[in-house]
Design an enzyme around this catalytic site. Structure first.
Site, PDB file in Angstrom:
ATOM      1  N   HIS A  73      42.820  30.739 -19.932  1.00 55.85           N
ATOM      2  CA  HIS A  73      42.343  32.013 -20.490  1.00 55.85           C
ATOM      3  C   HIS A  73      43.438  33.069 -20.575  1.00 55.85           C
ATOM      4  CE1 HIS A  73      41.748  34.286 -16.619  1.00 55.85           C
ATOM      5  NE2 HIS A  73      41.556  33.086 -16.120  1.00 55.85           N
ATOM      6  N   ASP A 197      47.261  35.066 -13.500  1.00 55.27           N
ATOM      7  CA  ASP A 197      45.913  34.531 -13.731  1.00 55.27           C
ATOM      8  C   ASP A 197      45.437  35.097 -15.065  1.00 55.27           C
ATOM      9  OD1 ASP A 197      43.260  33.831 -13.753  1.00 55.27           O
ATOM     10  OD2 ASP A 197      42.683  35.106 -12.073  1.00 55.27           O
ATOM     11  N   GLU A 231      37.001  34.722 -19.900  1.00 62.68           N
ATOM     12  CA  GLU A 231      36.838  34.004 -18.637  1.00 62.68           C
ATOM     13  C   GLU A 231      36.542  34.922 -17.472  1.00 62.68           C
ATOM     14  OE1 GLU A 231      37.776  32.019 -14.841  1.00 62.68           O
ATOM     15  OE2 GLU A 231      38.615  33.850 -15.651  1.00 62.68           O
ATOM     16  N   GLU A 232      37.224  36.067 -17.431  1.00 62.51           N
ATOM     17  CA  GLU A 232      37.109  36.944 -16.254  1.00 62.51           C
ATOM     18  C   GLU A 232      35.708  37.537 -16.083  1.00 62.51           C
ATOM     19  OE1 GLU A 232      39.009  37.070 -13.832  1.00 62.51           O
ATOM     20  OE2 GLU A 232      41.065  36.670 -14.452  1.00 62.51           O
ATOM     21  N   ASP A 252      43.934  26.666 -14.521  1.00 59.51           N
ATOM     22  CA  ASP A 252      43.804  28.038 -14.001  1.00 59.51           C
ATOM     23  C   ASP A 252      44.479  28.097 -12.633  1.00 59.51           C
ATOM     24  OD1 ASP A 252      43.075  30.697 -13.805  1.00 59.51           O
ATOM     25  OD2 ASP A 252      41.016  30.358 -14.468  1.00 59.51           O
ATOM     26  N   HIS A 332      44.481  38.345  -8.292  1.00 59.26           N
ATOM     27  CA  HIS A 332      43.770  39.569  -8.702  1.00 59.26           C
ATOM     28  C   HIS A 332      44.375  40.805  -8.034  1.00 59.26           C
ATOM     29  CE1 HIS A 332      39.840  37.801 -10.584  1.00 59.26           C
ATOM     30  NE2 HIS A 332      40.944  37.275 -11.084  1.00 59.26           N
TER      31      HIS A 332
HETATM   32 ZN   LIG Z   1      41.689  32.761 -14.002  1.00 56.81          ZN
END
Ligand SMILES: [Zn+2]
Length: 355
Positions: A73, A197, A231-232, A252, A332
């Site tokens: 993603h 990410d 995706e998030e 991922d 994150h």
């Molecule tokens: Zn991810």
């Protein structure tokens, strides 16, 4: 047969360029178009877009009886303007912006970060995110004690504004996207940046395609590359994986930290996350391939994690799903990985495509 040669310099450069394109979920057009342009160089690929805006590239394989898909993603965490603050609110300066988070953005992790407000007319306005008790000389100990949440944090624009009308004059409105600076740095093989990410894995897929194309080889089975854009928020790959596909490898990031097997120098096979176990048969095939090609890998379980593979499963996708990816520290948050993990992931993708 050894794996085709990998252009590591290309992989890193593409990753850095992609990291520097803002793409919070819902505002991914520029990032998707960037990947699309890169992949359009390969006549072997048939490119298309889903109605939701994801990019799908199809590469006809030597065989076509067991088509596969890989997904990664391009969307990231971010925010939206929730409110242009007025003087009626207490404890704020008029003309600052409150935000609502997109995805699992952790506000303490972006405190003081530079950001852009993207107006609906396409302008970019510069600012930064602060707690509303930022000045130590004004708020004393309260500055430390204030909870870092949506109620107490605000964007301070780097424009002379003193009221709501000034802000509106800039074209800023409720609902404008906010992107945070990735702050990309390369040092000793480490890549330190926000939003590795999952841009690290998009770069791994693109580098694998280049490596295969450069060596003049086609995938063993027809392969679809799905570049996801939601995706998030949990539903990225729920659409866009063609019905003929029998296997989906989600690429991922791997979760690095206390109690985890994963690290920044390996790729990881995730066998279970918050959504339960992945497909045992496909996972075992990936393990076998990694052993065969001596790809440095770990096997791990992620305690707070969901993937686009599971999004497709939940949407009714009848395929085997597995998850691989490079170890990313402080996910994150202000993330970091190492080129070794990126290379391992890319080689694993190549091994799978040639299996
Ligand atoms: Zn991810």
């Amino acid at each position: 047969m050894p794996l085709p040669k990998l252009d590591t310099e290309y992989l890193t450069k593409f990753l850095v360029d992609l990291l520097n394109i803002p793409s919070p979920t819902g505002f991914t057009e520029e990032a998707i178009a960037f990947v699309e342009k890169e992949l359009s160089a390969y006549s072997q690929l048939k490119l298309s877009r889903t109605r939701k805006g994801a990019l799908v590239a199809k590469w006809e394989g030597s065989s076509n009886d067991a088509p596969r898909a890989l997904t990664a993603h391009v969307d990231t965490l971010g925010a939206m303007v929730k409110e242009i603050k007025t003087a009626k609110n207490t404890n704020i300066s008029e003309g600052r912006l409150s935000i609502t988070r997109i995805g699992g953005l952790m506000l303490p992790a972006v405190e003081t970060e530079g950001c852009w407000v993207h107006t609906s007319k396409g302008q970019k306005i510069r600012g930064s995110l602060l707690v509303n008790t930022a000045s130590a000389h004004v708020h004393g100990v309260k500055s430390l004690e204030t909870k870092r949440d949506e109620d107490n944090m605000e964007i301070r624009l780097d424009v002379k504004v003193s009221n709501v009308d000034d802000v509106k004059e800039l074209g800023i409105q409720v609902g404008d996207f906010v992107s945070f600076d990735p702050r990309v740095e390369l040092t000793n093989g480490f890549v330190r940046s926000r939003f590795l990410d999952d841009k690290a894995c998009v770069a791994a897929i693109v580098a694998a395609i280049k490596s295969l194309a450069d060596s003049g080889v086609a995938p063993t089975q027809t392969a679809y590359f799905h570049i996801s854009n939601y995706e998030e928020v949990g539903h990225g790959a729920s659409a866009g994986i063609p019905a003929e596909v029998i296997e989906l490898v989600t690429v991922d990031m791997a979760a690095v930290g206390r109690g985890q097997e994963s690290d920044e120098f390996h790729a990881t096979l995730c066998v279970k996350d918050s959504g339960g176990p992945y497909h045992h048969g496909l996972s075992n095939r990936l393990r076998k391939l990694a052993d065969e090609y001596e790809i440095p890998y770990k096997v791990d379980i992620y305690p707070y994690y969901g993937s686009d593979g599971e999004a497709f499963w939940r949407a009714g996708g009848d395929v085997a799903v597995a998850l691989i990816g490079p170890g990313v520290d402080a996910s994150h948050n202000y993330e970091r990985t190492h080129t070794e993990a990126l290379v391992a992931t890319t080689n694993w993708i190549l091994a799978y495509l040639l299996d």
